[in-house]
Design a protein around this motif. Structure first.
Motif, PDB file in Angstrom:
ATOM      1  N   ILE A 192       0.845  -1.202   0.000  1.00 29.85           N
ATOM      2  CA  ILE A 192       0.000   0.000   0.000  1.00 29.85           C
ATOM      3  C   ILE A 192       0.877   1.247   0.000  1.00 29.85           C
ATOM      4  O   ILE A 192       0.895   2.016  -0.936  1.00 29.85           O
ATOM      5  N   GLY A 193       1.587   1.458   1.101  1.00 29.49           N
ATOM      6  CA  GLY A 193       2.604   2.499   1.158  1.00 29.49           C
ATOM      7  C   GLY A 193       2.124   3.922   1.308  1.00 29.49           C
ATOM      8  O   GLY A 193       2.928   4.843   1.304  1.00 29.49           O
ATOM      9  N   GLN A 194       0.789   4.138   1.433  1.00 30.49           N
ATOM     10  CA  GLN A 194       0.290   5.492   1.585  1.00 30.49           C
ATOM     11  C   GLN A 194      -0.822   5.500   2.627  1.00 30.49           C
ATOM     12  O   GLN A 194      -1.676   4.622   2.651  1.00 30.49           O
ATOM     13  N   SER A 195      -0.796   6.507   3.504  1.00 30.10           N
ATOM     14  CA  SER A 195      -1.820   6.632   4.539  1.00 30.10           C
ATOM     15  C   SER A 195      -2.951   7.518   4.043  1.00 30.10           C
ATOM     16  O   SER A 195      -2.716   8.532   3.388  1.00 30.10           O
ATOM     17  N   ALA A 196      -4.174   7.138   4.386  1.00 31.00           N
ATOM     18  CA  ALA A 196      -5.329   7.969   4.050  1.00 31.00           C
ATOM     19  C   ALA A 196      -6.000   8.516   5.304  1.00 31.00           C
ATOM     20  O   ALA A 196      -6.825   9.416   5.220  1.00 31.00           O
ATOM     21  N   SER A 197      -5.657   7.974   6.473  1.00 32.53           N
ATOM     22  CA  SER A 197      -6.296   8.397   7.717  1.00 32.53           C
ATOM     23  C   SER A 197      -5.292   8.365   8.857  1.00 32.53           C
ATOM     24  O   SER A 197      -4.231   7.740   8.755  1.00 32.53           O
ATOM     25  N   GLU A 198      -5.644   9.036   9.952  1.00 33.29           N
ATOM     26  CA  GLU A 198      -4.765   9.034  11.117  1.00 33.29           C
ATOM     27  C   GLU A 198      -4.645   7.638  11.699  1.00 33.29           C
ATOM     28  O   GLU A 198      -3.573   7.248  12.180  1.00 33.29           O
ATOM     29  N   GLY A 215      -4.772  22.631   4.605  1.00 33.35           N
ATOM     30  CA  GLY A 215      -5.442  21.647   5.461  1.00 33.35           C
ATOM     31  C   GLY A 215      -4.505  20.540   5.891  1.00 33.35           C
ATOM     32  O   GLY A 215      -4.531  20.096   7.048  1.00 33.35           O
ATOM     33  N   PHE A 216      -3.667  20.105   4.984  1.00 30.59           N
ATOM     34  CA  PHE A 216      -2.670  19.067   5.279  1.00 30.59           C
ATOM     35  C   PHE A 216      -1.691  19.572   6.334  1.00 30.59           C
ATOM     36  O   PHE A 216      -1.369  18.863   7.294  1.00 30.59           O
ATOM     37  N   ALA A 217      -1.227  20.795   6.175  1.00 34.33           N
ATOM     38  CA  ALA A 217      -0.289  21.382   7.139  1.00 34.33           C
ATOM     39  C   ALA A 217      -0.932  21.493   8.508  1.00 34.33           C
ATOM     40  O   ALA A 217      -0.297  21.210   9.535  1.00 34.33           O
ATOM     41  N   ALA A 218      -2.201  21.888   8.561  1.00 38.00           N
ATOM     42  CA  ALA A 218      -2.893  22.040   9.850  1.00 38.00           C
ATOM     43  C   ALA A 218      -3.037  20.699  10.556  1.00 38.00           C
ATOM     44  O   ALA A 218      -2.851  20.598  11.782  1.00 38.00           O
ATOM     45  N   ARG A 219      -3.351  19.655   9.790  1.00 40.20           N
ATOM     46  CA  ARG A 219      -3.474  18.324  10.407  1.00 40.20           C
ATOM     47  C   ARG A 219      -2.134  17.840  10.931  1.00 40.20           C
ATOM     48  O   ARG A 219      -2.046  17.257  12.008  1.00 40.20           O
ATOM     49  N   LEU A 220      -1.082  18.076  10.163  1.00 40.80           N
ATOM     50  CA  LEU A 220       0.242  17.664  10.618  1.00 40.80           C
ATOM     51  C   LEU A 220       0.635  18.411  11.882  1.00 40.80           C
ATOM     52  O   LEU A 220       1.185  17.819  12.806  1.00 40.80           O
ATOM     53  N   ASP A 236      -1.298  19.514  14.186  1.00 41.60           N
ATOM     54  CA  ASP A 236      -2.066  18.944  15.303  1.00 41.60           C
ATOM     55  C   ASP A 236      -1.488  17.602  15.739  1.00 41.60           C
ATOM     56  O   ASP A 236      -1.300  17.352  16.942  1.00 41.60           O
ATOM     57  N   ILE A 237      -1.188  16.730  14.776  1.00 41.89           N
ATOM     58  CA  ILE A 237      -0.633  15.405  15.100  1.00 41.89           C
ATOM     59  C   ILE A 237       0.724  15.553  15.782  1.00 41.89           C
ATOM     60  O   ILE A 237       1.025  14.880  16.777  1.00 41.89           O
ATOM     61  N   ALA A 238       1.567  16.437  15.245  1.00 38.67           N
ATOM     62  CA  ALA A 238       2.901  16.637  15.823  1.00 38.67           C
ATOM     63  C   ALA A 238       2.812  17.232  17.219  1.00 38.67           C
ATOM     64  O   ALA A 238       3.584  16.862  18.112  1.00 38.67           O
ATOM     65  N   GLY A 239       1.869  18.154  17.420  1.00 40.05           N
ATOM     66  CA  GLY A 239       1.702  18.747  18.745  1.00 40.05           C
ATOM     67  C   GLY A 239       1.304  17.715  19.781  1.00 40.05           C
ATOM     68  O   GLY A 239       1.814  17.724  20.912  1.00 40.05           O
ATOM     69  N   ALA A 278       7.471  20.862  13.445  1.00 41.00           N
ATOM     70  CA  ALA A 278       6.268  20.473  12.714  1.00 41.00           C
ATOM     71  C   ALA A 278       5.012  21.044  13.356  1.00 41.00           C
ATOM     72  O   ALA A 278       4.054  21.394  12.658  1.00 41.00           O
ATOM     73  N   ALA A 279       4.993  21.127  14.681  1.00 36.35           N
ATOM     74  CA  ALA A 279       3.840  21.707  15.365  1.00 36.35           C
ATOM     75  C   ALA A 279       3.747  23.209  15.115  1.00 36.35           C
ATOM     76  O   ALA A 279       2.651  23.760  14.938  1.00 36.35           O
ATOM     77  N   ASP A 280       4.895  23.881  15.094  1.00 37.92           N
ATOM     78  CA  ASP A 280       4.916  25.342  14.945  1.00 37.92           C
ATOM     79  C   ASP A 280       4.866  25.804  13.498  1.00 37.92           C
ATOM     80  O   ASP A 280       4.239  26.819  13.174  1.00 37.92           O
TER      81      ASP A 280
END
Length: 268
Positions: free
Chosen positions: A111-117, A191-196, A198-201, A236-238
């Motif tokens: 597969i090699g690609q993520s679609a969800s958290e 949107g991708f940056a915002a999700r990253l 949040d996850i990194a934080g 990544a969070a900042d």
């Protein structure tokens, strides 16, 4: 049997983990390097061939090697298999962690690609948590290290993002095929940056909580395998776009001083 070949391979192919292993007590270093050598061998499988079936056959070779190790008899002659067998048997390491490590690489092939958290976290548990728990168990600490392992794995994935995009892969979660294509074209959608961010934080918070609780001093050499993760997660969070495009990298001198300080203070 010598652990020297494992040490040489890890020093070349996984220098951060090698440096961390060198902070362990001498008697424990070989076992850590055998575990890291195994991880390095299976991590190469998706990259040494463009043919998925051949890559999966390479991973099956390692599953068969684990069968021999856990059967308790003779094992195949190989510069990583033999030291790994000694480490697993002497430290009574659980097979589940090694199987999960292989499962993560098989996912990369198939597969090699993520679609969800949730898919991302499963992958991080396979490629980050499993190796961390095996190393900690070798040092006598057996516990769930998923929050730490995921944080370490996420930092590594952020660092590798540019290289992965270069071969048409995105292992960070996306919300649509259109967004994925933007990323593969070198963009970092808002949107991708915002999700990253949040996850990194959240991963950064997990690391801070784990360090505050401590109680894992014996496992510190294994936990130091992620000694560069905090700075990258903070970036990544900042500023997630900068983390993906120009990830922070300490100078060689600064990094060595930091690792030495952690070792002297028996911290991670």
């Amino acid at each position: 049997m010598s652990f020297d070949a494992c040490a040489a391979a890890v020093q070349k192919g996984d220098p951060d983990r090698f440096a961390a292993a060198m902070t362990a007590p001498v008697a424990s270093r070989g076992g850590l390097l055998a575990i890291y050598g195994f991880n390095l061998e299976i991590a190469r499988a998706p990259w040494v061939t463009a043919e998925p079936m051949i890559a999966l056959m390479r991973l099956q070779w390692w599953r068969d090697a684990l069968d021999e190790i856990y059967a308790g008899g003779a094992v195949r002659r190989h510069e990583v298999v033999e030291p790994l067998a000694m480490t697993i048997r002497e430290s009574r390491l659980e097979r589940a962690d090694f199987d999960r490590m292989i499962d993560g690489r098989a996912w990369e092939v198939e597969i090699g690609q993520s679609a969800s958290e949730s898919e991302l976290f499963d992958y991080l548990d396979q490629t980050g948590t499993a190796i961390l728990q095996a190393g900690a168990a070798h040092l006598g600490v057996r516990r769930d290290l998923a929050p730490i392992g995921r944080a370490f794995g996420l930092a590594g994935l952020i660092r590798a993002h540019g290289a992965l995009v270069g071969v048409g892969k995105c292992r960070l979660p996306t919300d649509s095929e259109a967004e994925r294509q933007q990323i593969l074209n070198g963009d970092v959608p808002e949107g991708f940056a915002a999700r990253l961010s949040d996850i990194a934080g959240k991963a950064l918070d997990d690391l801070r909580s784990a360090r505050a609780g401590n109680g894992m001093i014996a496992a510190a050499p294994a936990l130091r395998s992620g000694w560069k993760a905090q700075d990258l997660l903070r970036q990544a969070a900042d500023d997630p776009k900068a983390a993906l495009l120009t990830p922070v990298a300490p100078s060689a001198f600064g990094a060595s001083v930091r690792l030495a300080w952690l070792s002297i203070r028996n911290r991670w």
